[in-house]
Design a protein around this motif. Structure first.
Motif, PDB file in Angstrom:
ATOM      1  N   ASP A 176       1.078  -1.452   0.193  1.00  0.00           N
ATOM      2  CA  ASP A 176       0.239   0.136   0.424  1.00  0.00           C
ATOM      3  C   ASP A 176       0.975   1.138   0.105  1.00  0.00           C
ATOM      4  O   ASP A 176       1.121   1.610   1.003  1.00  0.00           O
ATOM      5  CB  ASP A 176      -1.012  -0.219   1.417  1.00  0.00           C
ATOM      6  CG  ASP A 176      -2.018   1.424   1.527  1.00  0.00           C
ATOM      7  OD1 ASP A 176      -2.433   1.963   0.712  1.00  0.00           O
ATOM      8  OD2 ASP A 176      -2.903   1.279   2.922  1.00  0.00           O
ATOM      9  N   ALA A 177       1.005   1.908  -1.349  1.00  0.00           N
ATOM     10  CA  ALA A 177       2.502   2.623  -1.537  1.00  0.00           C
ATOM     11  C   ALA A 177       1.854   4.247  -1.653  1.00  0.00           C
ATOM     12  O   ALA A 177       3.356   4.424  -0.799  1.00  0.00           O
ATOM     13  CB  ALA A 177       2.468   2.588  -2.796  1.00  0.00           C
ATOM     14  N   TYR A 236      11.857  -3.189  -1.108  1.00  0.00           N
ATOM     15  CA  TYR A 236      12.466  -3.907  -2.682  1.00  0.00           C
ATOM     16  C   TYR A 236      14.253  -4.470  -1.711  1.00  0.00           C
ATOM     17  O   TYR A 236      14.359  -5.230  -2.507  1.00  0.00           O
ATOM     18  CB  TYR A 236      13.389  -2.242  -2.941  1.00  0.00           C
ATOM     19  CG  TYR A 236      12.374  -1.723  -3.529  1.00  0.00           C
ATOM     20  CD1 TYR A 236      10.804  -2.163  -3.637  1.00  0.00           C
ATOM     21  CD2 TYR A 236      12.618  -0.074  -3.607  1.00  0.00           C
ATOM     22  CE1 TYR A 236       9.773  -1.432  -4.236  1.00  0.00           C
ATOM     23  CE2 TYR A 236      11.592   0.551  -3.940  1.00  0.00           C
ATOM     24  CZ  TYR A 236      10.111   0.374  -4.108  1.00  0.00           C
ATOM     25  OH  TYR A 236       9.153   1.653  -4.673  1.00  0.00           O
ATOM     26  N   ARG A 237      14.744  -4.033  -0.842  1.00  0.00           N
ATOM     27  CA  ARG A 237      16.036  -4.682  -0.308  1.00  0.00           C
ATOM     28  C   ARG A 237      15.541  -6.482  -0.002  1.00  0.00           C
ATOM     29  O   ARG A 237      16.337  -7.123  -0.396  1.00  0.00           O
ATOM     30  CB  ARG A 237      16.800  -4.317   0.791  1.00  0.00           C
ATOM     31  CG  ARG A 237      17.216  -2.892   0.576  1.00  0.00           C
ATOM     32  CD  ARG A 237      18.148  -2.122   1.453  1.00  0.00           C
ATOM     33  NE  ARG A 237      18.583  -3.377   2.413  1.00  0.00           N
ATOM     34  CZ  ARG A 237      18.991  -2.320   4.152  1.00  0.00           C
ATOM     35  NH1 ARG A 237      18.350  -0.952   3.955  1.00  0.00           N
ATOM     36  NH2 ARG A 237      19.210  -3.112   4.883  1.00  0.00           N
ATOM     37  N   MET A 296       7.563   6.523  -7.784  1.00  0.00           N
ATOM     38  CA  MET A 296       8.668   6.170  -8.745  1.00  0.00           C
ATOM     39  C   MET A 296       9.052   4.739  -7.706  1.00  0.00           C
ATOM     40  O   MET A 296       9.420   4.430  -6.896  1.00  0.00           O
ATOM     41  CB  MET A 296       9.567   7.494  -8.535  1.00  0.00           C
ATOM     42  CG  MET A 296       9.248   8.502  -8.442  1.00  0.00           C
ATOM     43  SD  MET A 296       9.377   8.293 -10.693  1.00  0.00           S
ATOM     44  CE  MET A 296      11.204   8.121 -11.312  1.00  0.00           C
ATOM     45  N   VAL A 297       9.318   4.017  -8.316  1.00  0.00           N
ATOM     46  CA  VAL A 297      10.203   2.392  -8.255  1.00  0.00           C
ATOM     47  C   VAL A 297      11.395   2.025  -8.796  1.00  0.00           C
ATOM     48  O   VAL A 297      11.705   2.915  -9.985  1.00  0.00           O
ATOM     49  CB  VAL A 297       9.027   1.535  -8.819  1.00  0.00           C
ATOM     50  CG1 VAL A 297       7.713   1.696  -7.784  1.00  0.00           C
ATOM     51  CG2 VAL A 297       8.646   1.325  -9.853  1.00  0.00           C
ATOM     52  N   GLN A 340       7.129  -3.975  -9.752  1.00  0.00           N
ATOM     53  CA  GLN A 340       6.220  -4.111 -10.459  1.00  0.00           C
ATOM     54  C   GLN A 340       5.385  -2.747 -10.140  1.00  0.00           C
ATOM     55  O   GLN A 340       4.545  -2.798  -8.902  1.00  0.00           O
ATOM     56  CB  GLN A 340       4.748  -4.877 -11.066  1.00  0.00           C
ATOM     57  CG  GLN A 340       3.877  -4.887 -12.053  1.00  0.00           C
ATOM     58  CD  GLN A 340       2.673  -5.638 -12.238  1.00  0.00           C
ATOM     59  OE1 GLN A 340       3.106  -6.754 -12.264  1.00  0.00           O
ATOM     60  NE2 GLN A 340       2.019  -5.498 -12.430  1.00  0.00           N
ATOM     61  N   LEU A 341       4.824  -1.634 -10.869  1.00  0.00           N
ATOM     62  CA  LEU A 341       4.141  -0.379 -10.430  1.00  0.00           C
ATOM     63  C   LEU A 341       2.920  -0.245 -11.033  1.00  0.00           C
ATOM     64  O   LEU A 341       2.461  -1.043 -11.682  1.00  0.00           O
ATOM     65  CB  LEU A 341       4.430   1.064 -10.637  1.00  0.00           C
ATOM     66  CG  LEU A 341       3.757   2.226 -10.297  1.00  0.00           C
ATOM     67  CD1 LEU A 341       3.837   2.033  -8.784  1.00  0.00           C
ATOM     68  CD2 LEU A 341       4.541   3.417 -10.989  1.00  0.00           C
ATOM     69  N   VAL A 342       1.605  -0.341  -9.383  1.00  0.00           N
ATOM     70  CA  VAL A 342       0.488  -0.662 -10.067  1.00  0.00           C
ATOM     71  C   VAL A 342      -0.443   0.780  -9.271  1.00  0.00           C
ATOM     72  O   VAL A 342      -0.244   0.949  -8.416  1.00  0.00           O
ATOM     73  CB  VAL A 342      -0.479  -1.448  -9.590  1.00  0.00           C
ATOM     74  CG1 VAL A 342      -1.696  -1.841  -9.617  1.00  0.00           C
ATOM     75  CG2 VAL A 342       0.274  -3.092  -9.276  1.00  0.00           C
TER      76      VAL A 342
END
Length: 161
Positions: A10-11, A21-22, A40-41, A48-50
């Motif tokens: 839930d970004a 990410y690590r 940003m990813v 995957q950016l949703v």
């Protein structure tokens, strides 16, 4: 565990994306970063950016409709945590505090109480800012959740991997 482990984030306002990410890179796990936009990813095939619509709870709905027992959901949203627990997901808050079936009722009650107190003007403000210790606690909790899911036996009736 027959399904691959995924991390659903839930970004919006998530302060621990770099830590997610690590851990994902360490274990080779796919990450779905769910947002209304503006996030940003890294360029990484595992991430995957949703981007969901602007509708109320659109990101929450996307996550809740897709999560399951092999998934780890990262959210500070107590109501989303409750929905994901009902799907059998592992749910971790941004500070590393796990949400469980045993603890979610108290968390929902506390959330409702605080909302009422804020509405009456009795209390103000939001959550405390993140500190390094919180990020370390989160990393440990996420790592432990991945290890636990990787060691979980397959569901009854499923062939062993």
């Amino acid at each position: 565990m027959t399904d691959p482990i995924r991390i659903l984030v839930d970004a919006d306002a998530c302060p621990v994306k770099a830590e997610i990410y690590r851990v994902a890179e360490r274990y080779g796990l796919p990450v779905f970063v769910v947002t209304n936009g503006g996030v940003m990813v890294p360029r990484d095939p595992l991430i995957q950016l949703v981007i969901v619509g602007d509708g109320f709870d659109a990101a929450d709905d996307w996550i809740a409709e897709r999560c399951g027992p092999a998934d780890i959901v990262v959210t500070a949203d107590i109501q989303l945590a409750d929905r994901c627990l009902k799907s059998g997901s592992t749910v971790i808050g941004n500070t590393g505090r796990p949400f469980t079936k045993e603890s979610i009722g108290m968390a929902l009650a506390s959330r409702a109480l605080m909302a009422d107190l804020r509405a009456m003007g009795t209390v103000g403000g939001g959550n405390k800012p993140m500190v390094a210790k919180d990020k370390s606690t989160f990393l440990s909790a996420l790592d432990a959740a991945v290890v636990r899911l990787r060691r979980a036996p397959p569901p009854r009736g499923a062939p062993a991997a």
